[in-house]
Design a protein around this motif. Structure first.
Motif, PDB file in Angstrom:
ATOM      1  N   LEU A 171       0.826  -1.204   0.000  1.00  0.00           N
ATOM      2  CA  LEU A 171       0.000   0.000   0.000  1.00  0.00           C
ATOM      3  C   LEU A 171       0.866   1.261   0.000  1.00  0.00           C
ATOM      4  O   LEU A 171       0.536   2.262  -0.643  1.00  0.00           O
ATOM      5  CB  LEU A 171      -0.934  -0.005   1.209  1.00  0.00           C
ATOM      6  CG  LEU A 171      -2.065  -1.037   1.168  1.00  0.00           C
ATOM      7  CD1 LEU A 171      -2.688  -1.201   2.545  1.00  0.00           C
ATOM      8  CD2 LEU A 171      -3.133  -0.634   0.152  1.00  0.00           C
ATOM      9  N   ALA A 172       1.981   1.207   0.715  1.00  0.00           N
ATOM     10  CA  ALA A 172       2.855   2.376   0.787  1.00  0.00           C
ATOM     11  C   ALA A 172       3.549   2.668  -0.537  1.00  0.00           C
ATOM     12  O   ALA A 172       3.948   3.810  -0.799  1.00  0.00           O
ATOM     13  CB  ALA A 172       3.902   2.171   1.883  1.00  0.00           C
ATOM     14  N   TRP A 176      -2.226   4.467  -5.658  1.00  0.00           N
ATOM     15  CA  TRP A 176      -3.531   4.311  -5.015  1.00  0.00           C
ATOM     16  C   TRP A 176      -3.971   2.863  -5.149  1.00  0.00           C
ATOM     17  O   TRP A 176      -3.442   2.107  -5.971  1.00  0.00           O
ATOM     18  CB  TRP A 176      -4.607   5.247  -5.586  1.00  0.00           C
ATOM     19  CG  TRP A 176      -4.687   5.352  -7.087  1.00  0.00           C
ATOM     20  CD1 TRP A 176      -4.157   6.348  -7.856  1.00  0.00           C
ATOM     21  CD2 TRP A 176      -5.320   4.438  -8.001  1.00  0.00           C
ATOM     22  NE1 TRP A 176      -4.424   6.122  -9.185  1.00  0.00           N
ATOM     23  CE2 TRP A 176      -5.138   4.972  -9.307  1.00  0.00           C
ATOM     24  CE3 TRP A 176      -6.024   3.250  -7.863  1.00  0.00           C
ATOM     25  CZ2 TRP A 176      -5.630   4.335 -10.455  1.00  0.00           C
ATOM     26  CZ3 TRP A 176      -6.513   2.609  -9.002  1.00  0.00           C
ATOM     27  CH2 TRP A 176      -6.312   3.150 -10.268  1.00  0.00           C
ATOM     28  N   THR A 177      -4.942   2.498  -4.319  1.00  0.00           N
ATOM     29  CA  THR A 177      -5.508   1.150  -4.335  1.00  0.00           C
ATOM     30  C   THR A 177      -7.020   1.274  -4.299  1.00  0.00           C
ATOM     31  O   THR A 177      -7.565   2.136  -3.598  1.00  0.00           O
ATOM     32  CB  THR A 177      -5.021   0.341  -3.114  1.00  0.00           C
ATOM     33  OG1 THR A 177      -3.592   0.250  -3.146  1.00  0.00           O
ATOM     34  CG2 THR A 177      -5.610  -1.065  -3.110  1.00  0.00           C
ATOM     35  N   ARG A 189      -7.448   0.680   4.590  1.00  0.00           N
ATOM     36  CA  ARG A 189      -7.225   2.088   4.939  1.00  0.00           C
ATOM     37  C   ARG A 189      -6.435   2.205   6.243  1.00  0.00           C
ATOM     38  O   ARG A 189      -5.559   3.064   6.375  1.00  0.00           O
ATOM     39  CB  ARG A 189      -8.557   2.818   5.049  1.00  0.00           C
ATOM     40  CG  ARG A 189      -8.399   4.320   5.252  1.00  0.00           C
ATOM     41  CD  ARG A 189      -9.716   5.035   5.167  1.00  0.00           C
ATOM     42  NE  ARG A 189     -10.684   4.513   6.141  1.00  0.00           N
ATOM     43  CZ  ARG A 189     -11.869   5.079   6.365  1.00  0.00           C
ATOM     44  NH1 ARG A 189     -12.238   6.143   5.683  1.00  0.00           N
ATOM     45  NH2 ARG A 189     -12.693   4.564   7.259  1.00  0.00           N
ATOM     46  N   ALA A 192      -2.872   1.262   5.370  1.00  0.00           N
ATOM     47  CA  ALA A 192      -2.209   2.290   4.558  1.00  0.00           C
ATOM     48  C   ALA A 192      -1.708   3.437   5.426  1.00  0.00           C
ATOM     49  O   ALA A 192      -0.712   4.095   5.087  1.00  0.00           O
ATOM     50  CB  ALA A 192      -3.164   2.808   3.496  1.00  0.00           C
ATOM     51  N   SER A 196      -0.838   6.228   1.325  1.00  0.00           N
ATOM     52  CA  SER A 196      -1.354   6.260  -0.044  1.00  0.00           C
ATOM     53  C   SER A 196      -2.867   6.106   0.022  1.00  0.00           C
ATOM     54  O   SER A 196      -3.394   5.492   0.956  1.00  0.00           O
ATOM     55  CB  SER A 196      -0.739   5.153  -0.909  1.00  0.00           C
ATOM     56  OG  SER A 196      -1.181   3.883  -0.496  1.00  0.00           O
ATOM     57  N   VAL A 198      -6.684   4.885  -0.470  1.00  0.00           N
ATOM     58  CA  VAL A 198      -7.455   3.664  -0.704  1.00  0.00           C
ATOM     59  C   VAL A 198      -8.877   4.103  -1.032  1.00  0.00           C
ATOM     60  O   VAL A 198      -9.442   4.965  -0.350  1.00  0.00           O
ATOM     61  CB  VAL A 198      -7.459   2.739   0.525  1.00  0.00           C
ATOM     62  CG1 VAL A 198      -8.280   1.478   0.249  1.00  0.00           C
ATOM     63  CG2 VAL A 198      -6.033   2.355   0.919  1.00  0.00           C
TER      64      VAL A 198
END
Length: 415
Positions: A171-172, A176-177, A189, A192, A196, A198
């Protein structure tokens, strides 16, 4: 700028009958003006394809599934990547992961990433992974090697069977995810931790392929032996689908009820389930249809009276997110019975537009089945409400617009 609109999409396997939600997203992105290149870690094993697969124009490239099967391809890739500073950053990242999880898969994913970086499609300027476990590992390493930014779509099993440290690291490193259920969104979330973005993005359904069902189902109530109520389920025969719970629930139904059950799908537990049906004394009422394409499945939805899917969370944390088949069945006014795990309550509300019961409870599932079988008017009311919710809240065009906006925002910000 036009070149950066070409996206490399990393997939675990392609095409797959069980992943229509991915195929419809790929087609939607193409129709939105993006050029895609599909890169799969595995070759297809399904013997059938959905029509949507034939409409996707993107070329498909297959990485070595096992590195020892293509040693020369791997050697050429590593030699091509060695001069790049990114290769050593990627290698360091892989070794750090390997120290925490001493699995050969870590080395395999790095090798696949090197092949992807060395054979990078001309003009591609973005990397996107579907599933945050193995495809995202390849994407993350390839991003480091090539210097190409990457993003990710996370789903269900990939979230809940991955360790938190690994999810947090990926995630870092993403721009974006997106993920497809509120429960998955909340979990990611937190991991993260603001490093970044989510985003919650329901897959939805391509409603053009699932037009409203204009027919009328007979008001069968299980009392007539020549008009049994048809119970349908669609899904791979794997533990998380809970088909053993469904069979036990069916065996608990009162003897005076007339019903039959149809299963669509393949999977490693089919023989075990068929043996269980024989043991429970209900094998004569069951039909195992195997894998069918989307048009055939749609026909079965329209012929059935009840849809049943008793999803569960397995011991290793594997689970469904929001099974697409529940959305599909609901779009055809077919009343659904399922469990209250993951994203299912985000679609179905017990007594309002379906039946929702606890997982691992054959008695509760049997009670819901009996209520649905004996009450055709209730089936109609709940099925109508489910269709209304799907057609107002689960149109896949909303998800495509969201993804389009996310990609466009990144490219507009790029010098």
């Amino acid at each position: 700028m036009q070149q950066t609109r070409k996206i490399v999409v990393v997939l675990k396997g392609y095409p797959r009958l069980s992943e229509t939600f991915i195929a419809q997203e790929l087609l939607g992105l193409e129709r939105a003006g993006f050029e895609l290149v599909l890169v799969a870690l595995r070759r297809p094993t399904d013997t059938k394809r959905h029509p949507v697969h034939d409409e996707i124009r993107a070329p498909v490239h297959y990485l070595p599934e096992y590195l020892h099967e293509e040693p020369m391809r791997l050697a050429r890739a590593v030699l091509a990547c060695l001069p790049k500073q990114g290769f050593w950053r990627g290698l360091a990242a892989m070794l750090g992961d390997f120290r925490r999880d001493r699995s050969r898969n870590r080395i395999r994913r790095f090798g696949q990433a090197a092949v992807l970086a060395a054979e990078w499609p001309q003009g591609a300027g973005w990397l996107h992974a579907h599933f945050i476990h193995t495809p995202a590992s390849v994407a993350a390493y390839a991003s480091l090697i090539s210097g190409t930014p990457w993003t990710c779509s996370a789903h269900a099993k990939d979230i809940w069977t991955s360790p938190d440290w690994e999810l947090a690291g990926k995630l870092a490193s993403t721009r974006w995810t997106v993920t497809c259920t509120q429960t998955g969104f909340d979990h990611l979330r937190i991991l993260a931790n603001g490093k970044s973005p989510v985003h919650l993005s329901y897959h939805g359904l391509d409603l053009a392929r699932f037009a409203p069902f204009s027919g009328e189902r007979l008001p069968k109530d299980g009392s007539a032996s020549d008009q049994p109520v048809t119970i349908l389920s669609v899904g791979r025969a794997v533990e998380k689908k809970g088909f053993d719970i469904l069979l036990r629930a069916l065996s608990l139904l009162p003897a005076d009820l007339n019903w039959r059950f149809e299963h669509i799908g393949d999977g490693g537990e089919l023989k075990k389930l068929q043996a269980l049906a024989t043991e429970l004394g209900i094998a004569g009422k069951l039909s195992w249809r195997g894998a069918l394409d989307q048009k055939e499945v749609l026909s079965r939805y329209r012929e059935a009276d009840i849809f049943a899917l008793p999803c569960r969370i397995t011991a290793d944390g594997d689970r469904d997110g929001l099974p697409n088949v529940l959305v599909e069945a609901s779009s055809q006014r077919l009343v659904c019975i399922s469990t209250n795990i993951s994203g299912i309550p985000e679609l179905l509300i017990d007594g309002e537009n379906g039946f929702v019961v606890p997982p691992e409870d054959p008695q509760a599932f049997a009670a819901a089945l009996e209520t649905a079988i004996r009450n055709p008017s209730l089936r109609v009311r709940l099925g109508d409400a489910a269709e209304h919710r799907v057609r107002t809240e689960f149109d896949h065009h909303a998800s495509i617009r969201q993804l389009k906006d996310l990609f466009e925002a990144e490219w507009q910000a790029t010098p």
